[in-house]
Scaffold this motif. Structure first.
Motif, PDB file in Angstrom:
ATOM      1  N   UNK A 166       0.751  -1.184  -0.149  1.00  0.00           N
ATOM      2  CA  UNK A 166      -0.035  -0.148  -0.317  1.00  0.00           C
ATOM      3  C   UNK A 166       1.038   1.216  -0.164  1.00  0.00           C
ATOM      4  N   UNK A 167       0.397   2.343  -0.812  1.00  0.00           N
ATOM      5  CA  UNK A 167       1.378   3.540  -0.973  1.00  0.00           C
ATOM      6  C   UNK A 167       0.653   4.665  -1.139  1.00  0.00           C
ATOM      7  N   UNK A 168       1.089   5.628  -0.723  1.00  0.00           N
ATOM      8  CA  UNK A 168       0.094   6.876  -1.068  1.00  0.00           C
ATOM      9  C   UNK A 168       1.206   7.810  -1.777  1.00  0.00           C
ATOM     10  N   UNK A 185      -4.212   7.452  -2.283  1.00  0.00           N
ATOM     11  CA  UNK A 185      -3.690   6.357  -1.804  1.00  0.00           C
ATOM     12  C   UNK A 185      -3.843   5.041  -2.909  1.00  0.00           C
ATOM     13  N   UNK A 186      -3.024   4.225  -2.950  1.00  0.00           N
ATOM     14  CA  UNK A 186      -3.187   2.981  -4.060  1.00  0.00           C
ATOM     15  C   UNK A 186      -2.713   1.871  -3.480  1.00  0.00           C
ATOM     16  N   UNK A 187      -3.024   0.627  -4.005  1.00  0.00           N
ATOM     17  CA  UNK A 187      -2.556  -0.678  -3.754  1.00  0.00           C
ATOM     18  C   UNK A 187      -1.706  -1.228  -4.904  1.00  0.00           C
ATOM     19  N   UNK A 188      -0.819  -1.781  -4.834  1.00  0.00           N
ATOM     20  CA  UNK A 188       0.205  -2.385  -5.689  1.00  0.00           C
ATOM     21  C   UNK A 188      -0.128  -3.896  -5.823  1.00  0.00           C
ATOM     22  N   UNK A 189      -0.790  -4.145  -6.906  1.00  0.00           N
ATOM     23  CA  UNK A 189      -1.187  -5.876  -6.913  1.00  0.00           C
ATOM     24  C   UNK A 189      -0.493  -6.147  -7.945  1.00  0.00           C
ATOM     25  N   UNK A 190      -0.760  -7.657  -8.109  1.00  0.00           N
ATOM     26  CA  UNK A 190      -0.310  -8.580  -9.260  1.00  0.00           C
ATOM     27  C   UNK A 190      -1.027  -8.405 -10.297  1.00  0.00           C
ATOM     28  N   UNK A 191      -0.682  -8.537 -11.557  1.00  0.00           N
ATOM     29  CA  UNK A 191      -1.296  -8.422 -12.847  1.00  0.00           C
ATOM     30  C   UNK A 191      -1.210  -9.554 -13.828  1.00  0.00           C
ATOM     31  N   UNK A 192      -0.061 -10.448 -13.573  1.00  0.00           N
ATOM     32  CA  UNK A 192       0.546 -11.571 -14.276  1.00  0.00           C
ATOM     33  C   UNK A 192       0.968 -12.802 -13.360  1.00  0.00           C
ATOM     34  N   UNK A 193       1.680 -13.641 -14.357  1.00  0.00           N
ATOM     35  CA  UNK A 193       2.092 -14.732 -13.512  1.00  0.00           C
ATOM     36  C   UNK A 193       3.561 -14.612 -13.134  1.00  0.00           C
ATOM     37  N   UNK A 194       4.005 -15.215 -11.992  1.00  0.00           N
ATOM     38  CA  UNK A 194       5.109 -14.795 -11.384  1.00  0.00           C
ATOM     39  C   UNK A 194       6.023 -16.575 -11.566  1.00  0.00           C
TER      40      UNK A 194
END
Length: 824
Positions: free
Chosen positions: A371-373, A404-413
């Protein structure tokens, strides 16, 4: 005087009891003492020698010395007692001023060996300073027309002591017109203010004498006094009045130093000096404002002295004072409000609201990573910010609320490809020109157990010398796992299997941590030549994964077996082999034959024979390879009738192993001894004499009729395949598990019964003489010497003697006879 003596008494009291309050601690290999200031010279700080673990003799022997980092030598060491003592007066206020912590670092140097110790002496404050004023007398002029409630700032007292010993409060001597208020500003500093509590009347009292007392918090309490003289002045009854009570102005934050801000104007309707006005910033103007603004004392114009910053302070309220030159001076006040206008001079800042969390490599899209701002100290469009991520990143930003934002996954790891991502986030504001900033957010990809351990090779070949030390390492296998952490921690084990019907775990064990394989006992090439080990590498993941590898262990032969004498055998026949020979024997006559075998293989099993000692070395010779003992010349009448030969048998290994055998030969007259040379094919039957047949029949009859019948049946079979009617054979060609049909054991006997020699030959001898068969157990380590031929048995006693020889040479063998008679 009384007060001073009390202080000295207290000081001696403190010094007397300082040992009870003396503390020392060792922190990070440092020794720390704590003492009060103003200790008498020679006062003990602590037992330095004891605290450093030194004896009193070490102080002289190792040349202990103390050096002060402060420059002045405040301490020394009592060499007789090992104590650290005060060398000079210590004034905490001189050393550390108003600092709450006062520590004197010392360096203790010890030689032989050279060592350096750091000693810290904490100087505790004692209440040895009373509060004091800069001036003992202070004069204040107050017009009699001054209204009640006006405050007049007074000089503050200073106390060099700190903490509870420092300045605590102020008191004012009693006066009907004045009271005291103590104002506390930043850093806890106390400012005394004189408050007019009642209207002044110069005609009644022109001068007021007051005493301001500053009191500290020490024990005993110390104080300082300042005399305040208040002169009541005649009235200047008109004060300067500003055109506006409040002035407002807006200034851009990037305005240059010296820029004009605003003009203030005040007028005084009095005449003369009472009407002349001087402008100044208020006496209580904060230092921050004083550093930024300046006012012209004559015109009232305000100018910038330093750079403004909207983000630090968006506005300022400045108190302006206008005083006339009357007596007493009259003073008017106004306020100037300066609003600082924003310019886009601050780049956006990305702030992590939460630390980035580790993400499993099998996480679904949309998993929250961090989580970031974002914030921009500027305002308006200058503070509006947008965020961007690099293209082809398996992450995206999901807005939540209020920047404020949430950094989320969007692809395969895949952790094995990328174990960590350094995500570069760019923040750009909407100012002109726009400003931007970047921040790297590290995201660790945690491992999932999706890779089994892999050995460096599918199989291993290990060549191991026999007779190794039990517990020695045989080999180290190694496997690697692409996973991480517990998933990559590999433990090794040996899968259960059989070696010679015994579990392989009784032969070897493996270190589960590093894959090193160790022997449980010494290996014997003659018993075990090769075996396999199935090693499994298993990770500690959940569920765990594993893989296997095969270790082929080849035992290498060492020359650890000396030649074993099969004939003659001292265990069966005594220490000497007794042979008889006719004195009419010619040169080249075969006397006997020494036979030995070696349980080793290859060069280690190659045997050679040598005549080491002899009664007459000119009479006999021993064949180097066959062990045949033959005459070198014809026997003469002068030769001793008893000859003794010591024959040495050596193998071809390294180091050489050897054995010896002693042969005793008795020379007799008229003895005729037919000897069958086993290396030559017998082409015609041996001539039989009636005497020999008679001896043979009598010997066989003494055993049993059953034995006689058995020998007759066997003799008939032998005569059909060979003309060698005087020989008998035992072989193991029919035995189970027979694997080496290329060696024969031949035993020749004298006509009167005793064995003449035993010989190990190739399997082709079976085609020349075959009359007696036996099986030797494969359990014996000598089982490879499996085919034997016995020549010219004369009685059952002779066969018992043969068995004794074999049992002595091959004690682990098992013999089974099928017949015991040779038919001629």
């Amino acid at each position: 005087m009384t007060k001073r003596m009390g202080y000295r008494d207290w000081r001696w009291w403190a010094l007397w009891w300082h040992h009870f309050f003396l503390l020392w601690t060792t922190i990070d290999a440092q020794t720390r003492y704590s003492i009060p200031e103003e200790m008498e010279q020679g006062s003990v700080v602590g037992n330095l020698a004891k605290d450093l673990g030194l004896g009193l003799s070490d102080i002289f022997d190792r040349k202990l010395r103390v050096a002060s980092e402060a420059g002045k030598q405040y301490f020394s060491v009592d060499a007789g007692k090992g104590e650290l003592v005060v060398n000079d007066r210590i004034d905490r206020e001189t050393l550390c001023g108003q600092s709450t912590s006062c520590v004197l670092p010392l360096q203790v140097v010890i030689e032989n060996p050279l060592q350096l110790h750091r000693i810290e002496v904490e100087i505790r404050d004692v209440n040895d300073n009373a509060p004091s004023f800069l001036k003992s007398d202070h004069i204040i002029e107050i017009a009699e027309s001054t209204v009640v409630g006006v405050r007049f700032p007074l000089e503050s007292a200073e106390d060099p002591d700190v903490g509870s010993n420092g300045l605590k409060t102020y008191t004012l001597s009693k006066d009907d017109c004045f009271t005291l208020k103590v104002k506390e500003i930043e850093n806890g500093r106390k400012i005394p203010e004189l408050v007019l509590n009642k209207s002044l009347d110069r005609e009644k009292k022109a001068i007021h004498y007051l005493f301001l007392t500053a009191v500290d918090g020490g024990n005993p309490v110390k104080s300082g006094t300042s005399k305040i003289t208040v002169n009541v002045l005649d009235i200047n009854d008109n004060v300067p009045l500003f055109e506006n009570t409040i002035y407002k102005v807006a200034v851009q934050e990037n305005s240059a130093n010296g820029s004009f801000v605003i003009t203030t104007k005040a007028t005084d309707i009095d005449e003369g000096p009472n009407g002349e006005v001087e402008y100044s910033l208020g006496v209580h103007t904060p230092p921050a404002v004083l550093s930024l603004f300046h006012i012209d004392a004559v015109t009232g114009d305000i100018f910038l002295k330093n750079q403004l910053d909207h983000e630090t302070q968006p506005s300022y309220r400045i108190d302006i004072s206008a005083k006339d030159k009357g007596s007493p001076k009259m003073e008017g006040h106004c306020t100037v409000q300066v609003d600082v206008l924003d310019v886009n001079d601050n780049a956006p800042e990305i702030v992590l609201t939460s630390k980035p969390t580790s993400v499993p490599e099998d996480s679904r899209s949309g998993t929250v990573v961090a989580l970031l701002g974002v914030r921009d100290l500027d305002s308006g469009d200058n503070g509006k910010v947008t965020l961007t991520l690099p293209k082809k990143s398996p992450f995206t930003l999901k807005p939540s609320f209020s920047n404020n934002y949430a950094l989320v996954t969007s692809g395969a790891l895949d952790r094995e490809r990328f174990s960590e991502y350094n995500i570069e986030i760019t923040a750009t504001d909407s100012g002109s020109p726009p400003l931007s900033s970047k921040r790297i957010v590290p995201v660790s990809i945690t491992d999932v157990n999706d890779n089994p351990p892999i050995f460096t090779q599918p199989s291993y070949n290990v060549y191991l010398k026999e007779n190794g030390v039990p517990g020695s390492i045989l080999y180290s296998v190694s496997a690697s796992d692409l996973d991480f952490g517990e998933n990559a921690k590999i433990s090794y084990s040996i899968l259960d299997s059989k070696v010679q019907e015994v579990s392989v775990s009784s032969y070897v064990y493996i270190n589960s941590d590093n894959g090193s394989i160790y022997s449980m006992h010494s290996f014997d090439y003659e018993k075990l030549k090769v075996f396999q080990i199935q090693v499994q590498a298993k990770d500690q993941g959940s569920p765990s994964l594993s893989s296997n590898a095969t270790v082929h262990v080849f035992i290498l032969d060492q020359n650890d077996n000396a030649p074993a004498v099969i004939y003659p055998s001292s265990a069966a026949l005594g220490s000497l082999s007794h042979q008889r020979m006719s004195r009419s024997a010619k040169a080249g006559h075969l006397v006997t034959k020494v036979t030995a075998v070696d349980a080793d293989s290859g060069h280690n099993a190659w045997i050679s024979y040598k005549l080491a000692e002899a009664t007459d070395a000119s009479l006999f010779t021993v064949n180097l390879y066959t062990g045949e003992v033959r005459t070198k010349r014809a026997v003469s009448e002068q030769d001793d009738s008893s000859q003794r030969l010591l024959i040495e048998i050596k193998d071809d290994g390294e180091p050489v192993q050897s054995a010896t055998v002693t042969v005793s030969i008795l020379l007799e007259d008229g003895l005729h001894e037919p000897i069958l040379d086993l290396r030559q094919k017998v082409t015609e039957p041996i001539k039989k004499t009636g005497r020999i047949t008679l001896y043979l029949i009598l010997s066989l009859a003494s055993v049993s009729v059953l034995s006689l019948v058995t020998f007759l049946i066997l003799a008939v079979k032998c005569m059909r395949t060979s003309r060698s009617s005087g020989s008998c054979c035992m072989t193991r060609s029919d035995c189970d598990n027979y694997k080496n049909p290329n060696r024969n054991l031949q035993i020749q006997l004298n006509t009167d019964g005793p064995i003449k020699y035993v010989e190990v030959l190739g399997g082709d001898m079976l085609s020349q003489s075959q009359s007696f068969r036996s099986c030797m157990s494969p359990m014996s380590p000598m089982s490879e010497y499996s085919d034997f031929t016995l020549i010219k048995p004369s009685s059952t006693t002779d066969f018992n003697e043969v068995i004794s020889v074999l049992d002595a040479s091959l004690p682990d063998s098992t013999w089974t006879f099928e017949s015991q008679q040779v038919s001629r």
